[in-house]
Design a protein around this motif. Structure first.
Motif, mmCIF file in Angstrom:
data_model
loop_
_atom_site.group_PDB
_atom_site.id
_atom_site.type_symbol
_atom_site.label_atom_id
_atom_site.label_comp_id
_atom_site.label_asym_id
_atom_site.label_seq_id
_atom_site.Cartn_x
_atom_site.Cartn_y
_atom_site.Cartn_z
ATOM 1 N N ALA A 183 -23.650 7.001 -56.197
ATOM 2 C CA ALA A 183 -22.474 7.870 -56.256
ATOM 3 C C ALA A 183 -21.648 7.828 -54.977
ATOM 4 O O ALA A 183 -20.443 8.085 -55.009
ATOM 5 C CB ALA A 183 -22.911 9.310 -56.539
ATOM 6 N N LEU A 184 -22.265 7.501 -53.864
ATOM 7 C CA LEU A 184 -21.582 7.574 -52.569
ATOM 8 C C LEU A 184 -20.823 6.281 -52.295
ATOM 9 O O LEU A 184 -21.406 5.195 -52.313
ATOM 10 C CB LEU A 184 -22.594 7.819 -51.449
ATOM 11 C CG LEU A 184 -22.016 8.048 -50.051
ATOM 12 C CD1 LEU A 184 -21.255 9.366 -50.004
ATOM 13 C CD2 LEU A 184 -23.124 8.030 -49.002
ATOM 14 N N PRO A 185 -19.517 6.351 -52.020
ATOM 15 C CA PRO A 185 -18.775 5.137 -51.668
ATOM 16 C C PRO A 185 -19.374 4.455 -50.438
ATOM 17 O O PRO A 185 -19.898 5.110 -49.538
ATOM 18 C CB PRO A 185 -17.362 5.668 -51.376
ATOM 19 C CG PRO A 185 -17.276 6.965 -52.108
ATOM 20 C CD PRO A 185 -18.652 7.546 -52.065
ATOM 21 N N ASP A 186 -19.275 3.123 -50.402
ATOM 22 C CA ASP A 186 -19.891 2.358 -49.311
ATOM 23 C C ASP A 186 -19.357 2.764 -47.944
ATOM 24 O O ASP A 186 -20.077 2.720 -46.944
ATOM 25 C CB ASP A 186 -19.652 0.860 -49.517
ATOM 26 C CG ASP A 186 -20.506 0.282 -50.626
ATOM 27 O OD1 ASP A 186 -21.315 1.033 -51.206
ATOM 28 O OD2 ASP A 186 -20.366 -0.921 -50.907
ATOM 29 N N GLU A 187 -18.083 3.152 -47.884
ATOM 30 C CA GLU A 187 -17.486 3.467 -46.578
ATOM 31 C C GLU A 187 -17.777 4.885 -46.128
ATOM 32 O O GLU A 187 -17.362 5.283 -45.024
ATOM 33 C CB GLU A 187 -15.971 3.262 -46.626
ATOM 34 C CG GLU A 187 -15.209 4.231 -47.505
ATOM 35 C CD GLU A 187 -15.145 3.819 -48.969
ATOM 36 O OE1 GLU A 187 -14.394 4.453 -49.736
ATOM 37 O OE2 GLU A 187 -15.856 2.856 -49.342
ATOM 38 N N SER A 188 -18.492 5.657 -46.929
ATOM 39 C CA SER A 188 -18.747 7.062 -46.597
ATOM 40 C C SER A 188 -20.126 7.228 -45.973
ATOM 41 O O SER A 188 -21.112 6.673 -46.461
ATOM 42 C CB SER A 188 -18.664 7.927 -47.852
ATOM 43 O OG SER A 188 -17.335 8.003 -48.314
ATOM 44 N N PRO A 189 -20.226 8.017 -44.901
ATOM 45 C CA PRO A 189 -21.532 8.265 -44.288
ATOM 46 C C PRO A 189 -22.282 9.383 -44.998
ATOM 47 O O PRO A 189 -21.690 10.234 -45.663
ATOM 48 C CB PRO A 189 -21.168 8.679 -42.863
ATOM 49 C CG PRO A 189 -19.825 9.328 -42.998
ATOM 50 C CD PRO A 189 -19.122 8.596 -44.110
ATOM 51 N N PRO A 203 -14.556 10.899 -48.151
ATOM 52 C CA PRO A 203 -15.625 11.885 -48.307
ATOM 53 C C PRO A 203 -16.823 11.600 -47.415
ATOM 54 O O PRO A 203 -17.087 10.467 -47.010
ATOM 55 C CB PRO A 203 -16.004 11.754 -49.781
ATOM 56 C CG PRO A 203 -15.685 10.331 -50.123
ATOM 57 C CD PRO A 203 -14.472 9.979 -49.299
ATOM 58 N N VAL A 204 -17.562 12.665 -47.135
ATOM 59 C CA VAL A 204 -18.813 12.611 -46.393
ATOM 60 C C VAL A 204 -19.844 13.378 -47.204
ATOM 61 O O VAL A 204 -19.530 14.388 -47.837
ATOM 62 C CB VAL A 204 -18.657 13.241 -44.997
ATOM 63 C CG1 VAL A 204 -19.982 13.225 -44.239
ATOM 64 C CG2 VAL A 204 -17.588 12.510 -44.192
ATOM 65 N N LEU A 205 -21.088 12.887 -47.195
ATOM 66 C CA LEU A 205 -22.166 13.536 -47.940
ATOM 67 C C LEU A 205 -23.144 14.203 -46.987
ATOM 68 O O LEU A 205 -23.525 13.624 -45.971
ATOM 69 C CB LEU A 205 -22.916 12.501 -48.786
ATOM 70 C CG LEU A 205 -24.160 13.010 -49.538
ATOM 71 C CD1 LEU A 205 -23.763 13.985 -50.639
ATOM 72 C CD2 LEU A 205 -24.964 11.843 -50.111
ATOM 73 N N ALA A 206 -23.546 15.428 -47.322
ATOM 74 C CA ALA A 206 -24.631 16.119 -46.633
ATOM 75 C C ALA A 206 -25.719 16.423 -47.653
ATOM 76 O O ALA A 206 -25.421 16.817 -48.784
ATOM 77 C CB ALA A 206 -24.142 17.408 -45.985
ATOM 78 N N LEU A 250 -17.619 14.014 -55.068
ATOM 79 C CA LEU A 250 -17.180 13.191 -53.944
ATOM 80 C C LEU A 250 -15.751 12.696 -54.113
ATOM 81 O O LEU A 250 -15.047 12.458 -53.124
ATOM 82 C CB LEU A 250 -18.128 11.999 -53.768
ATOM 83 C CG LEU A 250 -19.508 12.320 -53.178
ATOM 84 C CD1 LEU A 250 -20.501 11.208 -53.489
ATOM 85 C CD2 LEU A 250 -19.402 12.536 -51.671
ATOM 86 N N SER A 251 -15.309 12.531 -55.334
ATOM 87 C CA SER A 251 -13.961 12.020 -55.585
ATOM 88 C C SER A 251 -12.907 13.121 -55.611
ATOM 89 O O SER A 251 -11.705 12.837 -55.683
ATOM 90 C CB SER A 251 -13.926 11.258 -56.911
ATOM 91 O OG SER A 251 -14.212 12.129 -58.004
ATOM 92 N N THR A 252 -13.346 14.383 -55.539
ATOM 93 C CA THR A 252 -12.413 15.503 -55.541
ATOM 94 C C THR A 252 -12.093 15.905 -54.109
ATOM 95 O O THR A 252 -13.003 16.127 -53.315
ATOM 96 C CB THR A 252 -13.022 16.707 -56.286
ATOM 97 O OG1 THR A 252 -13.349 16.312 -57.630
ATOM 98 C CG2 THR A 252 -12.051 17.868 -56.321
ATOM 99 N N PRO A 253 -10.810 15.997 -53.737
ATOM 100 C CA PRO A 253 -10.467 16.365 -52.354
ATOM 101 C C PRO A 253 -11.042 17.719 -51.964
ATOM 102 O O PRO A 253 -11.175 18.619 -52.787
ATOM 103 C CB PRO A 253 -8.940 16.389 -52.364
ATOM 104 C CG PRO A 253 -8.546 15.496 -53.498
ATOM 105 C CD PRO A 253 -9.606 15.686 -54.541
#
Length: 579
Positions: free
Chosen positions: A385-391, A464-467, A552-555
Motif C-alpha cells: 500500500a505504501l508508495p515507494d517514495e514514501s518513508p 504521504p508518510v506512514l507511521a 495514504l492517497s487522501t491528502p
C-alpha cells in the motif's frame, strides 16, 4: 522601551531587536528554514522573535513528541533540526527523544530557555522551573552543551552547536539561554554571515591499502552495512564495492535501504536469524561499515566471527568497541570510494550469488514453518500500500520488529524506527516531523485557528508518510493528532490494536508463564481520531491493503486501526529477551 505584563513580567516592545532575534537570525543564516518545538514562559522572547521571522514552525503538543518530530525531520532532511523548548519540566520532558537522536545519530539542535541569570550559579532562588544545574541533566545524552550568557554570545554559540551536530558522529546538541538574555535589547547587527563547517573524517591511505589487500585476498568476503552508510550518502559506493568483490551484503536495521533488497548479492536484513549470523561468522573477511556491531546488529551479542573484521566507522568510540577489528576511522563514503579504487575486480563466477540465494532460502523456510501467515500477510499488505517514495516510521511494536528484518525499504533511509534507544511513542511524532521536512509548502492553520473541519487548503502537501504503532505506543502520541490536523500533514497512522503491550506480553509469557501489567484499556481510536477532525477507519487483515492505500492517497492526516494479535517469529539463539 518595554511594557509590564499582567503578571509583572517585562515584555519588550516590538520596535527593537532582542536576544531572541539573534537566535532565529542565526538559525536562518546557517540554513534553517524550519523549527519545531513548544513554547513556555521563559522561552516567550524566543517565540516572539520566531513569529517575526520567516522560519516555518511546527508546534507539537508534548515536548518529548517535539523531540521525536525533530529526530524524524533530521533523518529525512539529513541536516540539523532546530528544536525550541522551555525551561525545567519542558526541557526535561524531551530527554527520551534526545536519547533516541543520540543513539541514531540524528542531528537535533535543542535550544531551551533557562531561568533568569540572577538565579544561576547553584543557588536555589525559587524561580518557576528552577533546576540547580539544568545542563547536567543533558550532558550524558547530547554531544555538546552550549551556554551563551549574553546576547552577543548567541550567534557563535548557535554556530558551534550546529557544527557539533553535523560533525561525525552526528547527534543532538544542547543550547540553553537565560530568559533575561532572550528578552534583552541588543545592538548586535542582524545576523547574516554565520558559518558552521563540519569536516568529514578522511581515511588514512595506509589503512585503505591494507584493508583492500585483506578484502582482495578473501575467499568468502561479506559486508555488513549500517546506518552510517545511509547518513554518509554512500549507498552507490557500497554497491560498487560489493560488485567488485562479489561480496554478499547484509544491512542492519538502521541501515535499511543502503543496498538494494533484491540484488543478487543482498542478504537483506534478517539479523535476528541464526542462519544469517552463521553466514556472517563464516566470512573470512567481514567488512563492517557504518555500524558499531551493537546488540541488535550482532543478533543479541551471539555473533562470534571466525574470520577477520575490517571496520569502517566515523565514530571513533565505536571502533572495536564490541569485536577486535582492523579499524578505519573515516567517513563511510570516503572510505568506500577509496576501497573501490584499490580493490581488483573479482570474476563473476556465480558462487557468491548462489550462497546468498541459499541463505535466503533457509530463512524463508524457517519463517514459513512457524505458522505466521497472518503476520506475513499484514506486513505485505502494508508494504504494497505504501508508495515507494514514501518513508515508514515504526514504533517498538511487534509489526515494527517484523519490519526490522522483513521490510524492503526501497530507498536509503526510507524505513526508520526507535531501535537506537528503544523508547515507546516514536513513530507518529517522528512521521509528523518527516512530513514537515518532505513537504516544504506545508503551513497548516494560522496561529490560533482551527482546522477541525478536515478541509484541505490549496497547496496542501501530497507526499504521504506512514507511521505504525501498537495500541500501547499509540497512547503516548494521541495529542499529536491535533498537530497533524492543524498543519494538514499527510501522515497515515496505522494502529495495530492487540489490547496491550503485545511484545511485552509475549516476552513475559514465554519467560515466566504469565504476563503482568501488559493489558490495557484503550479508547475507540476511530472515534477519537474523528473527534480531532482526522478521518479514520477500522479495518481487518483482509481489507488492510485497500483501506491503507485509500488513506495514504487522501491528502492530510488519517488513521487506520487494525484489531489483531500478531506474533514474533521464534528465536533461533540464546540471549534474546523472548528466548
Amino acid at each position: 522601551m518595554s511594557t509590564t505584563g499582567s503578571r509583572g513580567t517585562t515584555t519588550p516592545s516590538r520596535a527593537a531587536r532582542f536576544g531572541g532575534d539573534l537566535v532565529v537570525e542565526s538559525l536562518a543564516a546557517l540554513g534553517a528554514d524550519s523549527v519545531l518545538g513548544l513554547p513556555g514562559q521563559h522561552a516567550l522572547g524566543l517565540f516572539d522573535a520566531l513569529g517575526r521571522s520567516r522560519l516555518r514552525y511546527l508546534g507539537l503538543r508534548v515536548e518529548n513528541n517535539a523531540g521525536f518530530a525533530a529526530d524524524g525531520f533530521a533523518r529525512l532532511r539529513g541536516t540539523v533540526a532546530p528544536l525550541l523548548l522551555s525551561t525545567g519540566p519542558g526541557a526535561l520532558t524531551s530527554l527520551a527523544a534526545l536519547q533516541e537522536a543520540a543513539a541514531a545519530s540524528a542531528p537535533v539542535l535543542a535550544i531551551s530557555s533557562q531561568i533568569p541569570s540572577a538565579g544561576l550559579g547553584g543557588r536555589r532562588r525559587g524561580y518557576l522551573h528552577e533546576l540547580v544545574d539544568q545542563q547536567a541533566s543533558f550532558r550524558d545524552v547530547v554531544k555538546s552543551v552550549h551556554t551563551p550568557r549574553s546576547a552577543s554570545q548567541i550567534p557563535s554559540a548557535i554556530a558551534a552547536a550546529w557544527e557539533s551536530a553535523l560533525t561525525v558522529p552526528y547527534g543532538p546538541v544542547w543550547v540553553e539561554i537565560p530568559q533575561d538574555v532572550l528578552l534583552a535589547p541588543t545592538d548586535v547587527p542582524p545576523v547574516r554571515d554565520l558559518r558552521a563547517e563540519p569536516r568529514a573524517v578522511q581515511p588514512r591511505a595506509e589503512l585503505v591499502a591494507e584493508a583492500a589487500a585483506l578484502l582482495a585476498a578473501a575467499e568468502r568476503p561479506a559486508i555488513l552495512a549500517g546506518g552510517g552508510v545511509v547518513r554518509a550518502g554512500a549507498c552507490e559506493q557500497l554497491r560498487e564495492l560489493a560488485e567488485l568483490l562479489r561480496a554478499p551484503v547484509a544491512c542492519t536495521f538502521g541501515g535499511k535501504g543502503a543496498f538494494p533488497w533484491e540484488h543478487p548479492l543482498s542478504l537483506q536484513s534478517w539479523l535476528e536469524d541464526r542462519h544469517t549470523t552463521e553466514f556472517l561468522e563464516d566470512a573470512d573477511v567481514l567488512l563492517v561499515v557504518g555500524s558499531g556491531l551493537g546488540e541488535l546488529s550482532s543478533n543479541y551479542r551471539t555473533f562470534a566471527p571466525r574470520g577477520r573484521i575490517v571496520q569502517i566507522e566515523a565514530d571513533a568510540g565505536k571502533l572495536e568497541s564490541n569485536h577486535p577489528a582492523f579499524g578505519i576511522h573515516a567517513d563511510a563514503a570516503l572510505a568506500l570510494s577509496a576501497l573501490c579504487r584499490a580493490v581488483p575486480q573479482r570474476p563473476a563466477d556465480g558462487r557468491a550469488e548462489a550462497r546468498t540465494a541459499g541463505l535466503l532460502k533457509q530463512v524463508r523456510e524457517r519463517i514459513d514453518s512457524q505458522g505466521l501467515e497472518l503476520e506475513q500477510q499484514v506486513l505485505a499488505a502494508v508494504r504494497d500500500a505504501l508508495p515507494d517514495e514514501s518513508p515508514a516510521f515504526f514504533d517498538m511494536t511487534i509489526l515494527g520488529y517484523w519490519a526490522w528484518s522483513a521490510w524492503d525499504a526501497r530507498r536509503p533511509g526510507a524505513m526508520q524506527s526507535a531501535q537506537g534507544a528503544g523508547g515507546l511513542g516514536y513513530a507518529y511524532p517522528a512521521a509528523l516531523g518527516a512530513a514537515w521536512a518532505l513537504n516544504p509548502d506545508a503551513t497548516g492553520a494560522a496561529q490560533g485557528e482551527s482546522s477541525q473541519g478536515g478541509e484541505v487548503r490549496a497547496g496542501s502537501p501530497q507526499r504521504p508518510v506512514l507511521a505504525v504503532s501498537g495500541d500501547g505506543g499509540a497512547m503516548y502520541s494521541l495529542a499529536e493528532l491535533a498537530t497533524a490536523r492543524q498543519h494538514d500533514l499527510p501522515v497515515t497512522w496505522l494502529i495495530v490494536d492487540d489490547g496491550g503491550y503485545g511484545i511485552l506480553r509475549e516476552y513475559m509469557t514465554d519467560s515466566f508463564g504469565a504476563a503482568t501489567g501488559t493489558e490495557l484499556t484503550r479508547p475507540d481510536f476511530v472515534r477519537l481520531a474523528e473527534s480531532f477532525g482526522v478521518p479514520a477507519v477500522a479495518t481487518s487483515p483482509e481489507r488492510l491493503g485497500e483501506d491503507l492505500a485509500a488513506a495514504l492517497s487522501t491528502p492530510g492526516p488519517s488513521v487506520v486501526v487494525l484489531p489483531a494479535i500478531l506474533r514474533m517469529f521464534a528465536p533461533t539463539h540464546l540471549g534474546h529477551p523472548d528466548s
